[in-house]
Design an enzyme around this catalytic site. Structure first.
Site, mmCIF file in Angstrom:
data_model
loop_
_atom_site.group_PDB
_atom_site.id
_atom_site.type_symbol
_atom_site.label_atom_id
_atom_site.label_comp_id
_atom_site.label_asym_id
_atom_site.label_seq_id
_atom_site.Cartn_x
_atom_site.Cartn_y
_atom_site.Cartn_z
ATOM 1 N N PHE A 165 0.810 -1.220 0.000
ATOM 2 C CA PHE A 165 0.000 0.000 0.000
ATOM 3 C C PHE A 165 0.842 1.268 0.000
ATOM 4 C CE2 PHE A 165 -2.453 -3.360 2.105
ATOM 5 C CZ PHE A 165 -3.576 -3.383 1.291
ATOM 6 N N LEU A 166 2.156 1.157 -0.248
ATOM 7 C CA LEU A 166 2.994 2.368 -0.165
ATOM 8 C C LEU A 166 2.617 3.367 -1.252
ATOM 9 C CD1 LEU A 166 5.262 2.431 -2.638
ATOM 10 C CD2 LEU A 166 6.396 0.775 -1.209
ATOM 11 N N ARG A 167 2.894 4.637 -0.954
ATOM 12 C CA ARG A 167 2.693 5.703 -1.946
ATOM 13 C C ARG A 167 4.056 6.156 -2.441
ATOM 14 N NH1 ARG A 167 0.249 9.409 2.452
ATOM 15 N NH2 ARG A 167 1.891 8.231 3.480
ATOM 16 N N GLU A 168 4.166 6.439 -3.709
ATOM 17 C CA GLU A 168 5.416 7.004 -4.211
ATOM 18 C C GLU A 168 5.584 8.387 -3.576
ATOM 19 O OE1 GLU A 168 5.836 6.669 -8.475
ATOM 20 O OE2 GLU A 168 5.172 4.597 -8.401
ATOM 21 N N LYS A 221 -6.636 -4.714 -1.672
ATOM 22 C CA LYS A 221 -5.776 -3.836 -2.492
ATOM 23 C C LYS A 221 -6.606 -3.123 -3.560
ATOM 24 C CE LYS A 221 -2.334 -1.903 -4.286
ATOM 25 N NZ LYS A 221 -1.707 -0.777 -3.619
ATOM 26 N N PHE A 267 -8.001 12.781 -0.120
ATOM 27 C CA PHE A 267 -8.326 12.435 -1.515
ATOM 28 C C PHE A 267 -9.542 13.186 -2.045
ATOM 29 C CE2 PHE A 267 -5.327 9.400 -3.211
ATOM 30 C CZ PHE A 267 -4.513 9.304 -2.103
ATOM 31 N N LEU A 268 -9.669 14.420 -1.600
ATOM 32 C CA LEU A 268 -10.728 15.293 -2.111
ATOM 33 C C LEU A 268 -10.096 16.550 -2.704
ATOM 34 C CD1 LEU A 268 -13.484 14.965 0.655
ATOM 35 C CD2 LEU A 268 -13.472 13.958 -1.640
ATOM 36 N N CYS A 278 -0.569 3.032 -10.757
ATOM 37 C CA CYS A 278 -1.519 2.106 -10.128
ATOM 38 C C CYS A 278 -2.991 2.467 -10.236
ATOM 39 C CB CYS A 278 -1.112 1.880 -8.686
ATOM 40 S SG CYS A 278 0.417 0.943 -8.623
ATOM 41 N N LYS A 338 2.537 13.229 -9.697
ATOM 42 C CA LYS A 338 2.280 13.964 -8.460
ATOM 43 C C LYS A 338 3.644 14.447 -7.960
ATOM 44 C CE LYS A 338 2.682 10.291 -5.069
ATOM 45 N NZ LYS A 338 2.108 9.620 -3.932
HETATM 46 P P1 NAD Z 1 8.288 -1.412 -11.542
HETATM 47 O O1 NAD Z 1 7.853 -1.601 -12.933
HETATM 48 O O2 NAD Z 1 8.839 -0.098 -11.085
HETATM 49 O O3 NAD Z 1 9.361 -2.523 -11.152
HETATM 50 C C1 NAD Z 1 9.260 -3.874 -11.505
HETATM 51 C C2 NAD Z 1 10.672 -4.436 -11.555
HETATM 52 O O4 NAD Z 1 10.594 -5.849 -11.764
HETATM 53 C C3 NAD Z 1 11.512 -3.881 -12.714
HETATM 54 O O5 NAD Z 1 12.723 -3.348 -12.214
HETATM 55 C C4 NAD Z 1 11.745 -5.099 -13.629
HETATM 56 O O6 NAD Z 1 12.994 -5.081 -14.285
HETATM 57 C C5 NAD Z 1 11.662 -6.240 -12.620
HETATM 58 N N1 NAD Z 1 11.381 -7.540 -13.237
HETATM 59 C C6 NAD Z 1 10.562 -7.826 -14.274
HETATM 60 N N2 NAD Z 1 10.541 -9.137 -14.522
HETATM 61 C C7 NAD Z 1 11.374 -9.713 -13.622
HETATM 62 C C8 NAD Z 1 11.777 -11.035 -13.355
HETATM 63 N N3 NAD Z 1 11.323 -12.066 -14.077
HETATM 64 N N4 NAD Z 1 12.653 -11.264 -12.355
HETATM 65 C C9 NAD Z 1 13.140 -10.233 -11.617
HETATM 66 N N5 NAD Z 1 12.809 -8.958 -11.815
HETATM 67 C C10 NAD Z 1 11.915 -8.688 -12.800
HETATM 68 O O7 NAD Z 1 7.013 -1.791 -10.644
HETATM 69 P P2 NAD Z 1 6.562 -1.161 -9.243
HETATM 70 O O8 NAD Z 1 6.002 0.204 -9.463
HETATM 71 O O9 NAD Z 1 7.630 -1.369 -8.224
HETATM 72 O O10 NAD Z 1 5.309 -2.116 -8.921
HETATM 73 C C11 NAD Z 1 5.496 -3.487 -8.637
HETATM 74 C C12 NAD Z 1 4.149 -4.076 -8.240
HETATM 75 O O11 NAD Z 1 3.675 -3.463 -7.038
HETATM 76 C C13 NAD Z 1 3.037 -3.853 -9.273
HETATM 77 O O12 NAD Z 1 2.170 -4.957 -9.238
HETATM 78 C C14 NAD Z 1 2.308 -2.622 -8.756
HETATM 79 O O13 NAD Z 1 0.970 -2.574 -9.162
HETATM 80 C C15 NAD Z 1 2.410 -2.825 -7.257
HETATM 81 N N6 NAD Z 1 2.422 -1.588 -6.457
HETATM 82 C C16 NAD Z 1 3.122 -0.504 -6.893
HETATM 83 C C17 NAD Z 1 3.145 0.646 -6.095
HETATM 84 C C18 NAD Z 1 3.890 1.881 -6.537
HETATM 85 O O14 NAD Z 1 3.726 2.905 -5.871
HETATM 86 N N7 NAD Z 1 4.679 1.872 -7.588
HETATM 87 C C19 NAD Z 1 2.493 0.648 -4.849
HETATM 88 C C20 NAD Z 1 1.803 -0.503 -4.454
HETATM 89 C C21 NAD Z 1 1.779 -1.625 -5.254
HETATM 90 C C1 UGA Z 2 -1.536 5.085 -4.638
HETATM 91 C C2 UGA Z 2 -2.114 4.741 -3.267
HETATM 92 O O1 UGA Z 2 -2.272 5.947 -2.506
HETATM 93 C C3 UGA Z 2 -1.202 3.780 -2.524
HETATM 94 O O2 UGA Z 2 -1.782 3.425 -1.270
HETATM 95 C C4 UGA Z 2 -1.004 2.528 -3.379
HETATM 96 O O3 UGA Z 2 -0.112 1.628 -2.766
HETATM 97 C C5 UGA Z 2 -0.440 2.941 -4.745
HETATM 98 O O4 UGA Z 2 -1.340 3.891 -5.378
HETATM 99 C C6 UGA Z 2 -0.307 1.785 -5.660
HETATM 100 O O5 UGA Z 2 -1.078 0.859 -5.591
HETATM 101 O O6 UGA Z 2 0.584 1.920 -6.480
HETATM 102 P P1 UGA Z 2 0.389 6.670 -5.564
HETATM 103 O O7 UGA Z 2 -0.013 6.194 -6.908
HETATM 104 O O8 UGA Z 2 1.821 6.748 -5.203
HETATM 105 O O9 UGA Z 2 -0.303 5.763 -4.436
HETATM 106 O O10 UGA Z 2 -0.194 8.135 -5.421
HETATM 107 P P2 UGA Z 2 -1.392 8.867 -4.661
HETATM 108 O O11 UGA Z 2 -0.821 9.800 -3.678
HETATM 109 O O12 UGA Z 2 -2.424 7.935 -4.184
HETATM 110 O O13 UGA Z 2 -1.984 9.726 -5.884
HETATM 111 C C7 UGA Z 2 -2.515 9.092 -7.036
HETATM 112 C C8 UGA Z 2 -3.003 10.135 -8.015
HETATM 113 O O14 UGA Z 2 -4.186 10.776 -7.535
HETATM 114 C C9 UGA Z 2 -1.986 11.265 -8.270
HETATM 115 O O15 UGA Z 2 -2.004 11.616 -9.632
HETATM 116 C C10 UGA Z 2 -2.509 12.398 -7.417
HETATM 117 O O16 UGA Z 2 -2.126 13.662 -7.885
HETATM 118 C C11 UGA Z 2 -4.007 12.184 -7.553
HETATM 119 N N1 UGA Z 2 -4.772 12.761 -6.414
HETATM 120 C C12 UGA Z 2 -4.624 12.257 -5.166
HETATM 121 C C13 UGA Z 2 -5.652 13.812 -6.647
HETATM 122 O O17 UGA Z 2 -5.795 14.294 -7.794
HETATM 123 N N2 UGA Z 2 -6.368 14.311 -5.597
HETATM 124 C C14 UGA Z 2 -6.250 13.828 -4.335
HETATM 125 O O18 UGA Z 2 -6.951 14.338 -3.424
HETATM 126 C C15 UGA Z 2 -5.351 12.787 -4.116
#
Ligand code: NAD
Ligand code: UGA
Length: 454
Positions: A165-168, A221, A267-268, A278, A338
């Protein structure tokens, strides 16, 4: 029969070193020896030399510490995974054309993990962090792992759905101090191993551990992301209505709504729509899953439709303030989806810029960190500026698309001094309308004016 390894001597592996895997790896390495595996060799060798491939607060510091203490290392082969007692899967699950998720990275990584643990004498716990639709961990992940390891889940290894559930932008803080950890174990062994791991990692006082079925965890999720995305589209719809009533401001409306504890203030924030790797992908995947299950996806489809229309709406706001944009110099401030990230995946700035170019605008762009990442998507169709001042100097219109702190600090006088004709479109609602409208032509998402809507 092999015995569960005592938790004290843990060795951890993380598969996939993207935003999630890398944040997980550096945090876990603060406690346990960790090997992080990625097929991207350039990324792996960079990380082993301390080069952080993404912009994420606190990451560089933890990476440096992990490498210095030799508790953290990176590899592009799976061999070292054989000794790991806890294995996180954090590979990507991008969208395909029909909204479903592409599971090729999950398939390949599970096959490789299975083969690597085949000779293992430990009883590893595998935690599935990648976001996958309900049923995927059971029908795909478990099945591939068993086939390639020649082992049985629940007897020879543990497996849990364990969504992330982390946020970037706050990935490290979210990993070190999460709101909740959700576990969907497949059996008692998996349940026991996963609980022990997390209770040890976060301390016995950590209360926010929820145990569900594997499909329940997968749905927590999707349910969470879809509901947050719904809130954003909902407030953007209300913002459109606010624009029809002079003196009405969606910021005040959202504040009033959020004062009800059942709704909450988060988120409003109205804006150009949600982007990122995501929300759009996960809502699309949920639409597909709901449809495939014979249920009605129209509510979720509306969330996507509102979101798709927002960038064009921002363009119409610019036209309302500046007239035709053909041949005009337009400064777009912000490319990241963002603030506090360099991620441009599904950033609303990209369709906005495409629309501006279609109608003949001349676009220059600036983002404090996301310029290199944008070059693939925008190529030479825009001018890349080296600073805010470089971007807005001589421009006819400026559009703020990302809520970066450095943009928030800008004063009306700054735009007045540098721009040719100071028209400011505040798509992120980061400025005070009273101060800005007094000094320049200021239009904003969700702000009602005498001239009516865009
Ligand atoms: P990403 O695309 O940034 O990273 C995925 C990594 O996996 C890449 O570096 C790629 O080279 C590597 N990879 C691909 N195939 C591979 C293999 N066979 N063996 C080893 N490495 C391999 O993805 P992400 O943003 O870190 O997201 C990963 C997952 O987590 C996704 O399912 C996403 O939906 C979920 N998620 C992402 C976030 C987010 O904020 N980015 C937050 C919550 C959940
Ligand atoms: C989101 C969720 O917040 C995380 O909990 C989740 O793990 C992640 O997706 C994921 O599954 O990857 P993230 O994508 O990093 O995290 O960013 P958010 O802060 O949630 O923002 C998402 C988008 O909504 C951004 O474009 C942001 O600007 C927009 N937003 C958010 C709005 O326009 N208004 C708001 O009030 C909040």
């Amino acid at each position: 029969m092999v015995k569960p390894t005592p938790v004290r001597s843990l060795r951890v592996a993380v598969v996939g070193v993207g935003y999630v895997g890398l944040s997980t790896a550096v945090c876990v390495a603060s406690k346990y020896p960790t090997i992080a595996i990625d097929i991207n060799k350039t990324r792996v060798s960079g990380l082993n030399s301390g080069v952080v491939p993404i912009h994420e607060k606190g990451l560089q510091d933890l990476l440096r510490k992990g490498l210095a203490t030799r508790r953290l290392s990176f590899s592009s082969t799976y061999e070292e995974l054989a000794n790991a007692e806890v294995i996180f899967i954090a590979v990507g699950t991008p969208s395909t054309g029909d909204g479903s998720i592409d599971l090729s990275q999950v398939r390949a990584s599970c096959a490789a993990i299975g083969e690597a643990i085949n000779p293992s004498r430990t009883m590893p716990l595998i935690l599935m962090k990648s976001t996958v639709v309900p049923g995927t961990a059971r029908t795909l992940v478990k099945a591939i792992l068993e086939r390639h390891s020649d082992k049985t889940c629940g007897r020879d290894f543990g497996l849990c759905s364990n969504p992330e559930f982390l946020r970037e932008g706050s990935a490290i803080q979210d990993t070190l101090s999460p709101d909740r950890v959700v576990l969907g174990p497949f059996d008692e062994l998996s349940n026991h191993l996963a609980r022990s791991f997390y209770q040890r990692f976060y301390g016995r006082g950590f209360k926010n551990l929820l145990i569900t079925s594997p499909e329940g965890a997968e749905l927590v999720k999707y349910g969470s992301n879809a509901l947050l995305a719904t809130k954003v589209s909902f407030i953007n719809l209300i913002a459109g209505l606010c624009e029809r009533f002079p003196g009405t401001d969606v910021g005040e409306v959202a504040r009033g709504m959020g004062m009800d504890h059942r709704i909450g203030p988060h988120f409003l924030q109205a804006g150009p729509g949600f982007g990122g790797s995501c929300f759009p992908k996960d809502v699309r995947a949920l639409v597909k899953s709901v449809t495939d299950s014979g249920l009605d996806p129209s509510m979720l489809q509306s969330v996507l439709e509102v979101n798709e229309s927002q960038p064009n709406h921002v363009v119409r706001l610019a036209e309302k303030a500046a007239g035709s944009l053909q041949g005009k110099e337009i400064a777009v401030l912000g490319l990241a989806f963002k603030a506090e990230t360099d991620d441009i995946r599904e950033s609303r700035s990209i369709p906005l810029i495409q629309r501006l170019l279609e109608i003949g605008g001349k676009v220059r762009v600036y983002d404090p960190v996301a310029m290199p990442a944008s070059k693939g998507a925008l190529a030479s169709r825009v001018v890349y500026s080296s600073s805010v001042s470089d971007c807005i100097r001589g421009a006819d219109v400026a559009i703020v698309m990302t809520d970066w702190r450095q943009f928030k600090k800008l004063k009306p006088e700054y735009f007045l001094k540098l721009m040719k004709s100071p028209v400011l479109v505040d798509a992120r609602r980061i400025y005070d309308p009273r101060t800005f409208s007094r000094k320049l032509r200021y239009v904003a998402v969700g702000l009602g004016t005498e001239e009516g809507p865009a």
